[in-house]
Design a protein around this motif. Structure first.
Motif, PDB file in Angstrom:
ATOM      1  N   LYS A  36      15.293  -2.302  17.074  1.00  0.00           N
ATOM      2  CA  LYS A  36      15.917  -1.114  17.671  1.00  0.00           C
ATOM      3  C   LYS A  36      14.933  -0.396  18.581  1.00  0.00           C
ATOM      4  CE  LYS A  36      17.824   2.134  15.568  1.00  0.00           C
ATOM      5  NZ  LYS A  36      18.090   3.183  14.613  1.00  0.00           N
ATOM      6  N   ASN A  37      13.706  -0.204  18.088  1.00  0.00           N
ATOM      7  CA  ASN A  37      12.680   0.457  18.900  1.00  0.00           C
ATOM      8  C   ASN A  37      12.386  -0.354  20.168  1.00  0.00           C
ATOM      9  OD1 ASN A  37      12.495   2.448  16.967  1.00  0.00           O
ATOM     10  ND2 ASN A  37      10.657   1.610  16.020  1.00  0.00           N
ATOM     11  N   GLY A  38      12.303  -1.658  20.017  1.00  0.00           N
ATOM     12  CA  GLY A  38      12.044  -2.514  21.170  1.00  0.00           C
ATOM     13  C   GLY A  38      13.149  -2.416  22.215  1.00  0.00           C
ATOM     14  N   LEU A  39      14.393  -2.359  21.764  1.00  0.00           N
ATOM     15  CA  LEU A  39      15.501  -2.246  22.707  1.00  0.00           C
ATOM     16  C   LEU A  39      15.541  -0.877  23.372  1.00  0.00           C
ATOM     17  CD1 LEU A  39      18.353  -4.160  20.859  1.00  0.00           C
ATOM     18  CD2 LEU A  39      16.967  -4.925  22.784  1.00  0.00           C
ATOM     19  N   GLN A  62       3.916  -4.878  24.544  1.00  0.00           N
ATOM     20  CA  GLN A  62       2.670  -4.128  24.433  1.00  0.00           C
ATOM     21  C   GLN A  62       2.824  -2.865  23.587  1.00  0.00           C
ATOM     22  OE1 GLN A  62       1.732  -3.506  28.539  1.00  0.00           O
ATOM     23  NE2 GLN A  62       0.947  -5.583  28.834  1.00  0.00           N
ATOM     24  N   GLN A  63       4.064  -2.418  23.377  1.00  0.00           N
ATOM     25  CA  GLN A  63       4.281  -1.138  22.710  1.00  0.00           C
ATOM     26  C   GLN A  63       4.776  -1.241  21.275  1.00  0.00           C
ATOM     27  OE1 GLN A  63       6.343   1.807  25.127  1.00  0.00           O
ATOM     28  NE2 GLN A  63       5.973   0.539  26.930  1.00  0.00           N
ATOM     29  N   ILE A  64       5.151  -2.418  20.823  1.00  0.00           N
ATOM     30  CA  ILE A  64       5.626  -2.552  19.444  1.00  0.00           C
ATOM     31  C   ILE A  64       4.731  -3.531  18.691  1.00  0.00           C
ATOM     32  CG2 ILE A  64       8.024  -1.930  19.918  1.00  0.00           C
ATOM     33  CD1 ILE A  64       8.730  -4.868  19.966  1.00  0.00           C
ATOM     34  N   ILE A 110      23.759 -10.874  16.663  1.00  0.00           N
ATOM     35  CA  ILE A 110      23.705  -9.656  17.479  1.00  0.00           C
ATOM     36  C   ILE A 110      22.666  -9.820  18.586  1.00  0.00           C
ATOM     37  CG2 ILE A 110      23.016  -7.222  17.465  1.00  0.00           C
ATOM     38  CD1 ILE A 110      24.337  -7.054  14.673  1.00  0.00           C
ATOM     39  N   LEU A 111      21.491 -10.324  18.227  1.00  0.00           N
ATOM     40  CA  LEU A 111      20.427 -10.506  19.213  1.00  0.00           C
ATOM     41  C   LEU A 111      20.803 -11.557  20.254  1.00  0.00           C
ATOM     42  CD1 LEU A 111      17.345 -10.309  16.855  1.00  0.00           C
ATOM     43  CD2 LEU A 111      18.116  -8.583  18.501  1.00  0.00           C
ATOM     44  N   GLN A 112      21.440 -12.633  19.813  1.00  0.00           N
ATOM     45  CA  GLN A 112      21.826 -13.665  20.778  1.00  0.00           C
ATOM     46  C   GLN A 112      22.943 -13.169  21.689  1.00  0.00           C
ATOM     47  OE1 GLN A 112      22.461 -17.208  18.409  1.00  0.00           O
ATOM     48  NE2 GLN A 112      20.380 -17.892  18.857  1.00  0.00           N
ATOM     49  N   ARG A 131      22.755  -0.100  24.544  1.00  0.00           N
ATOM     50  CA  ARG A 131      23.244   0.910  23.593  1.00  0.00           C
ATOM     51  C   ARG A 131      24.178   0.282  22.558  1.00  0.00           C
ATOM     52  NH1 ARG A 131      22.074   6.650  24.889  1.00  0.00           N
ATOM     53  NH2 ARG A 131      20.489   6.330  26.468  1.00  0.00           N
ATOM     54  N   LEU A 132      25.047  -0.594  23.009  1.00  0.00           N
ATOM     55  CA  LEU A 132      25.968  -1.273  22.101  1.00  0.00           C
ATOM     56  C   LEU A 132      25.195  -2.097  21.073  1.00  0.00           C
ATOM     57  CD1 LEU A 132      28.904  -2.039  21.358  1.00  0.00           C
ATOM     58  CD2 LEU A 132      28.673  -3.946  22.974  1.00  0.00           C
ATOM     59  N   THR A 133      24.179  -2.802  21.529  1.00  0.00           N
ATOM     60  CA  THR A 133      23.360  -3.608  20.618  1.00  0.00           C
ATOM     61  C   THR A 133      22.619  -2.721  19.632  1.00  0.00           C
ATOM     62  OG1 THR A 133      23.100  -5.268  22.361  1.00  0.00           O
ATOM     63  CG2 THR A 133      21.559  -5.374  20.506  1.00  0.00           C
ATOM     64  N   ILE A 134      22.099  -1.597  20.094  1.00  0.00           N
ATOM     65  CA  ILE A 134      21.419  -0.656  19.199  1.00  0.00           C
ATOM     66  C   ILE A 134      22.397  -0.136  18.147  1.00  0.00           C
ATOM     67  CG2 ILE A 134      20.339   1.623  19.086  1.00  0.00           C
ATOM     68  CD1 ILE A 134      18.967   0.935  21.773  1.00  0.00           C
ATOM     69  N   ASN A 135      23.627   0.148  18.545  1.00  0.00           N
ATOM     70  CA  ASN A 135      24.631   0.596  17.569  1.00  0.00           C
ATOM     71  C   ASN A 135      24.914  -0.478  16.520  1.00  0.00           C
ATOM     72  OD1 ASN A 135      24.952   3.131  18.690  1.00  0.00           O
ATOM     73  ND2 ASN A 135      26.656   2.517  19.985  1.00  0.00           N
ATOM     74  N   HIS A 136      25.011  -1.731  16.968  1.00  0.00           N
ATOM     75  CA  HIS A 136      25.205  -2.821  16.010  1.00  0.00           C
ATOM     76  C   HIS A 136      24.015  -2.936  15.064  1.00  0.00           C
ATOM     77  CE1 HIS A 136      28.937  -4.382  17.511  1.00  0.00           C
ATOM     78  NE2 HIS A 136      28.448  -4.660  18.715  1.00  0.00           N
ATOM     79  N   LEU A 137      22.806  -2.791  15.611  1.00  0.00           N
ATOM     80  CA  LEU A 137      21.613  -2.871  14.768  1.00  0.00           C
ATOM     81  C   LEU A 137      21.535  -1.705  13.788  1.00  0.00           C
ATOM     82  CD1 LEU A 137      18.924  -4.165  17.283  1.00  0.00           C
ATOM     83  CD2 LEU A 137      19.974  -5.422  15.396  1.00  0.00           C
TER      84      LEU A 137
END
Length: 171
Positions: A36-39, A62-64, A110-112, A131-137
């Motif tokens: 989620k953070n990465g997305l 580089q950030q996660i 979900i990721l694929q 955003r949709l993927t983050i909601n699923h996650l």
């Protein structure tokens, strides 16, 4: 003497399996949070920095923390100009990641599914898909936390108890 060693081996093995299952249950929410953070970082890179997909993935890496950063970095490294579409690269790396880490089939799907949309649309549409993927996650995260809370401690005990039960049956 051999019976005693066999009994200890059975109990130890099943106890270890119970602990591994509990560790997988505990680690799955951590991985989902990292994705989620990465997305979210990817969204910021694409929407606000208007960076290319390769630059955005490298920035996320580089950030996660590891091992999620390795996934994003490996995908970014494999992207070459006009050589191959992004989705096969994304799918290949997510599949490898899925087999090595405590993710469920739903998480991988979900990721694929997100990988199919990555780089295929304009910035506004891409932001909507992120955003949709983050909601699923988020939905998967609450499910994973509930499952960990419900079955985490129990699986440790069940491994030991099943091992003891099998030993008693064999004696």
């Amino acid at each position: 003497m051999i019976k005693l060693l066999a009994c200890l081996f059975i109990i130890g093995s099943l106890t270890w399996i119970g602990h591994e299952y509990a560790n997988n249950l505990a680690n799955r929410p951590k991985f989902i949070r990292l994705f989620k953070n990465g997305l979210q970082i990817l969204e910021a890179e694409i929407v606000y920095s208007q960076a290319t997909i390769k630059e955005s993935l490298t920035s996320v890496a580089q950030q996660i923390p590891d091992p999620i950063s390795n996934l994003f970095q490996n995908i970014a490294d494999d992207i070459q100009q006009d050589k191959e579409q992004l989705y096969p690269i994304w799918e290949r790396h997510v599949e490898k990641f899925y087999h090595k880490h405590p993710l469920q089939l739903e998480d991988k799907e979900i990721l694929q599914q997100f990988g199919r949309t990555l780089g295929q649309h304009d910035i506004v549409q891409q932001q909507k898909y992120i955003r949709l993927t983050i909601n699923h996650l988020e939905r998967m995260l609450s499910e994973a936390e509930e499952k960990n809370h419900r079955y985490g401690k129990m699986s440790r005990s069940v491994g030991f108890l099943v091992g003891t039960f099998i030993v008693l049956l064999l004696l």
